[in-house]
Scaffold this motif. Structure first.
Motif, PDB file in Angstrom:
ATOM      1  N   CYS A  86       0.898  -1.350   0.315  1.00  0.00           N
ATOM      2  CA  CYS A  86       0.108   0.278   0.350  1.00  0.00           C
ATOM      3  C   CYS A  86       0.789   1.560  -0.077  1.00  0.00           C
ATOM      4  O   CYS A  86       0.550   2.346   0.005  1.00  0.00           O
ATOM      5  N   VAL A  87       2.483   1.113   0.587  1.00  0.00           N
ATOM      6  CA  VAL A  87       3.205   2.561   0.613  1.00  0.00           C
ATOM      7  C   VAL A  87       3.207   3.293  -0.512  1.00  0.00           C
ATOM      8  O   VAL A  87       3.143   4.075  -1.023  1.00  0.00           O
ATOM      9  N   PRO A  88       3.343   2.367  -2.405  1.00  0.00           N
ATOM     10  CA  PRO A  88       3.107   2.997  -3.098  1.00  0.00           C
ATOM     11  C   PRO A  88       2.217   3.565  -3.678  1.00  0.00           C
ATOM     12  O   PRO A  88       1.872   5.033  -4.241  1.00  0.00           O
ATOM     13  N   LEU A  89       1.021   2.758  -3.877  1.00  0.00           N
ATOM     14  CA  LEU A  89      -0.034   3.576  -4.057  1.00  0.00           C
ATOM     15  C   LEU A  89      -0.511   4.771  -2.690  1.00  0.00           C
ATOM     16  O   LEU A  89      -1.348   6.142  -3.744  1.00  0.00           O
ATOM     17  N   LEU A  90      -0.228   5.191  -1.951  1.00  0.00           N
ATOM     18  CA  LEU A  90      -0.582   6.325  -1.151  1.00  0.00           C
ATOM     19  C   LEU A  90       0.747   7.185  -0.873  1.00  0.00           C
ATOM     20  O   LEU A  90       0.453   8.353  -0.782  1.00  0.00           O
ATOM     21  N   THR A  91       1.746   6.780  -1.147  1.00  0.00           N
ATOM     22  CA  THR A  91       3.038   8.004  -1.526  1.00  0.00           C
ATOM     23  C   THR A  91       2.412   9.192  -2.463  1.00  0.00           C
ATOM     24  O   THR A  91       2.677  10.294  -3.149  1.00  0.00           O
ATOM     25  N   PHE A  92       1.746   7.935  -3.902  1.00  0.00           N
ATOM     26  CA  PHE A  92       1.463   8.745  -5.398  1.00  0.00           C
ATOM     27  C   PHE A  92      -0.369   9.969  -4.785  1.00  0.00           C
ATOM     28  O   PHE A  92      -0.200  10.932  -5.595  1.00  0.00           O
ATOM     29  N   GLY A  93      -0.707   8.429  -4.331  1.00  0.00           N
ATOM     30  CA  GLY A  93      -2.419   8.946  -4.019  1.00  0.00           C
ATOM     31  C   GLY A  93      -2.416   9.839  -3.344  1.00  0.00           C
ATOM     32  O   GLY A  93      -3.435  10.325  -2.805  1.00  0.00           O
TER      33      GLY A  93
END
Length: 106
Positions: free
Chosen positions: A49-56
């Motif tokens: 989830c970290v990459p998704l939340l990093t850019f979202g």
């Protein structure tokens, strides 16, 4: 306008567009809105989830800011600070996206 200013505006807008695209795609697939609670829901899946939340995150921050201002009547100062944070985050993620695009072998 200076070329650096135009590049920063482009990166800011690209960061917000990417955040909106990721949040909307997540909502279509998961049938629930993107939230920072993803990190708490499944501890084993937190790394994914970290990459998704990093850019979202800029989209999530702005959505929560607007909702908090309208529904809970939060003060203007908090909304302004959250907006500045979302813009800075969007600028940084947009800069990463632009540098990734520049390094692709076209």
């Amino acid at each position: 306008m200076a070329p650096a200013t135009i590049a920063n505006i482009y990166a800011l807008l690209l960061g917000f567009a990417t955040a909106g695209l990721l949040a909307s795609a997540y909502q279509v697939c998961a049938q629930k809105p993107l939230s920072f609670r993803l990190l708490d829901d499944r501890p084993g899946a937190a790394l994914a989830c970290v990459p998704l939340l990093t850019f979202g995150a800029p989209f999530v921050i702005m959505r929560n800011t607007v909702r908090g201002r309208l529904r809970q009547g939060r003060r203007f100062e908090y909304a302004m600070i959250a907006t500045m944070l979302a813009c800075f985050w969007s600028l940084m993620s947009g800069t990463v996206i632009v540098s990734i695009i520049q390094h692709l072998p076209w």
